[in-house]
Design a protein around this motif. Sequence first.
Motif, PDB file in Angstrom:
ATOM      1  N   ILE A  28       0.854  -1.188   0.000  1.00 39.08           N
ATOM      2  CA  ILE A  28       0.000   0.000   0.000  1.00 39.08           C
ATOM      3  C   ILE A  28       0.886   1.232   0.000  1.00 39.08           C
ATOM      4  CG2 ILE A  28      -1.745   1.272   1.285  1.00 39.08           C
ATOM      5  CD1 ILE A  28      -2.745  -1.451   2.305  1.00 39.08           C
ATOM      6  N   VAL A  29       0.605   2.167  -0.899  1.00 40.01           N
ATOM      7  CA  VAL A  29       1.440   3.353  -1.080  1.00 40.01           C
ATOM      8  C   VAL A  29       0.567   4.601  -0.979  1.00 40.01           C
ATOM      9  CG1 VAL A  29       2.999   4.517  -2.685  1.00 40.01           C
ATOM     10  CG2 VAL A  29       2.973   2.029  -2.592  1.00 40.01           C
ATOM     11  N   HIS A  30       1.072   5.624  -0.311  1.00 38.64           N
ATOM     12  CA  HIS A  30       0.322   6.867  -0.129  1.00 38.64           C
ATOM     13  C   HIS A  30       1.209   8.082  -0.442  1.00 38.64           C
ATOM     14  CE1 HIS A  30      -2.910   4.759   1.969  1.00 38.64           C
ATOM     15  NE2 HIS A  30      -1.978   4.128   2.663  1.00 38.64           N
ATOM     16  N   GLY A  31       0.575   9.239  -0.556  1.00 35.03           N
ATOM     17  CA  GLY A  31       1.272  10.526  -0.640  1.00 35.03           C
ATOM     18  C   GLY A  31       2.247  10.632  -1.779  1.00 35.03           C
ATOM     19  N   ASN A  32       3.416  11.200  -1.481  1.00 40.24           N
ATOM     20  CA  ASN A  32       4.426  11.444  -2.513  1.00 40.24           C
ATOM     21  C   ASN A  32       4.913  10.164  -3.177  1.00 40.24           C
ATOM     22  OD1 ASN A  32       4.332  14.222  -2.206  1.00 40.24           O
ATOM     23  ND2 ASN A  32       5.958  14.240  -0.672  1.00 40.24           N
ATOM     24  N   ASP A  33       4.962   9.073  -2.421  1.00 41.98           N
ATOM     25  CA  ASP A  33       5.371   7.800  -3.028  1.00 41.98           C
ATOM     26  C   ASP A  33       4.365   7.356  -4.087  1.00 41.98           C
ATOM     27  OD1 ASP A  33       7.719   7.534  -1.560  1.00 41.98           O
ATOM     28  OD2 ASP A  33       6.733   6.415   0.049  1.00 41.98           O
ATOM     29  N   LEU A  34       3.075   7.528  -3.804  1.00 38.28           N
ATOM     30  CA  LEU A  34       2.042   7.197  -4.781  1.00 38.28           C
ATOM     31  C   LEU A  34       2.217   8.041  -6.040  1.00 38.28           C
ATOM     32  CD1 LEU A  34      -0.590   5.765  -5.637  1.00 38.28           C
ATOM     33  CD2 LEU A  34      -1.815   7.636  -4.527  1.00 38.28           C
ATOM     34  N   PHE A  35       2.428   9.333  -5.876  1.00 39.19           N
ATOM     35  CA  PHE A  35       2.611  10.215  -7.030  1.00 39.19           C
ATOM     36  C   PHE A  35       3.847   9.818  -7.836  1.00 39.19           C
ATOM     37  CE2 PHE A  35       0.487  13.617  -4.246  1.00 39.19           C
ATOM     38  CZ  PHE A  35      -0.772  13.133  -4.561  1.00 39.19           C
ATOM     39  N   ARG A  36       4.907   9.436  -7.148  1.00 40.95           N
ATOM     40  CA  ARG A  36       6.137   9.022  -7.827  1.00 40.95           C
ATOM     41  C   ARG A  36       5.890   7.763  -8.655  1.00 40.95           C
ATOM     42  NH1 ARG A  36       9.928   5.641  -5.955  1.00 40.95           N
ATOM     43  NH2 ARG A  36       9.163   5.821  -3.822  1.00 40.95           N
ATOM     44  N   SER A  39       3.412   8.593 -11.641  1.00 35.24           N
ATOM     45  CA  SER A  39       3.997   9.434 -12.686  1.00 35.24           C
ATOM     46  C   SER A  39       4.998   8.664 -13.543  1.00 35.24           C
ATOM     47  CB  SER A  39       4.654  10.676 -12.083  1.00 35.24           C
ATOM     48  OG  SER A  39       5.770  10.323 -11.292  1.00 35.24           O
ATOM     49  N   SER A  40       5.556   7.579 -13.006  1.00 35.76           N
ATOM     50  CA  SER A  40       6.531   6.798 -13.775  1.00 35.76           C
ATOM     51  C   SER A  40       5.906   5.578 -14.458  1.00 35.76           C
ATOM     52  CB  SER A  40       7.676   6.346 -12.871  1.00 35.76           C
ATOM     53  OG  SER A  40       7.216   5.432 -11.892  1.00 35.76           O
ATOM     54  N   TYR A  65      -5.433   7.224 -11.776  1.00 31.70           N
ATOM     55  CA  TYR A  65      -4.829   6.914 -13.068  1.00 31.70           C
ATOM     56  C   TYR A  65      -5.190   7.982 -14.098  1.00 31.70           C
ATOM     57  CZ  TYR A  65      -4.382   2.102 -11.179  1.00 31.70           C
ATOM     58  OH  TYR A  65      -4.099   0.998 -10.425  1.00 31.70           O
ATOM     59  N   MET A  66      -6.462   8.392 -14.095  1.00 29.59           N
ATOM     60  CA  MET A  66      -6.890   9.420 -15.051  1.00 29.59           C
ATOM     61  C   MET A  66      -6.227  10.760 -14.747  1.00 29.59           C
ATOM     62  SD  MET A  66     -10.880   8.509 -15.836  1.00 29.59           S
ATOM     63  CE  MET A  66     -11.402   8.716 -14.144  1.00 29.59           C
ATOM     64  N   ALA A  67      -6.037  11.089 -13.470  1.00 25.00           N
ATOM     65  CA  ALA A  67      -5.374  12.344 -13.104  1.00 25.00           C
ATOM     66  C   ALA A  67      -3.955  12.398 -13.661  1.00 25.00           C
ATOM     67  CB  ALA A  67      -5.359  12.518 -11.588  1.00 25.00           C
ATOM     68  N   PHE A  68      -3.310  11.236 -13.770  1.00 29.31           N
ATOM     69  CA  PHE A  68      -1.960  11.173 -14.326  1.00 29.31           C
ATOM     70  C   PHE A  68      -1.967  10.878 -15.825  1.00 29.31           C
ATOM     71  CE2 PHE A  68      -0.920  11.004  -9.894  1.00 29.31           C
ATOM     72  CZ  PHE A  68       0.323  11.597  -9.824  1.00 29.31           C
ATOM     73  N   GLU A  69      -3.165  10.849 -16.421  1.00 23.61           N
ATOM     74  CA  GLU A  69      -3.341  10.636 -17.856  1.00 23.61           C
ATOM     75  C   GLU A  69      -2.666   9.364 -18.349  1.00 23.61           C
ATOM     76  OE1 GLU A  69      -2.280  14.224 -19.935  1.00 23.61           O
ATOM     77  OE2 GLU A  69      -3.769  15.401 -18.842  1.00 23.61           O
ATOM     78  N   LYS A  70      -2.873   8.284 -17.601  1.00 22.38           N
ATOM     79  CA  LYS A  70      -2.275   6.995 -17.944  1.00 22.38           C
ATOM     80  C   LYS A  70      -3.288   6.108 -18.650  1.00 22.38           C
ATOM     81  CE  LYS A  70       1.558   8.024 -15.930  1.00 22.38           C
ATOM     82  NZ  LYS A  70       2.826   8.081 -16.656  1.00 22.38           N
TER      83      LYS A  70
END
Length: 124
Positions: A28-36, A39-40, A65-70
Amino acid sequence: MGDGDAVFSLKALAKKLDLGNHVGFAGIVHGNDLFRYLSSADICVDPDPANAYNNRCTMIKMMEYMAFEKPIVAFDLPEHRVTADQAAIYVTPNDEHAFATALAQLMGRSADAQGYGSMRTPSH
């Protein structure tokens, strides 16, 4: 990422197939780790199966996923259609072979390919 019902069997299968250098389990991942992670990512998946709960539950991961346009591969569940509309590739619910095929097709496309929705399989 995550901690679904299949995580233990997936870890065992990865070990059996000697994929330790190629497959990771972030939990389970949250916060900045989730964004990292998001985004990759090249492709995002929502393998939640069709059932009475999932058919009517908006999955937060779909919106992330949609927020990161994936590009997204998901089973064709009613709520996925409401949430993601044309932003996902849908496959027949609970058909893991169709899910894997859609992933393989998407992995074979160039990074600048357009029209992910054109790869949808017919819903049943």
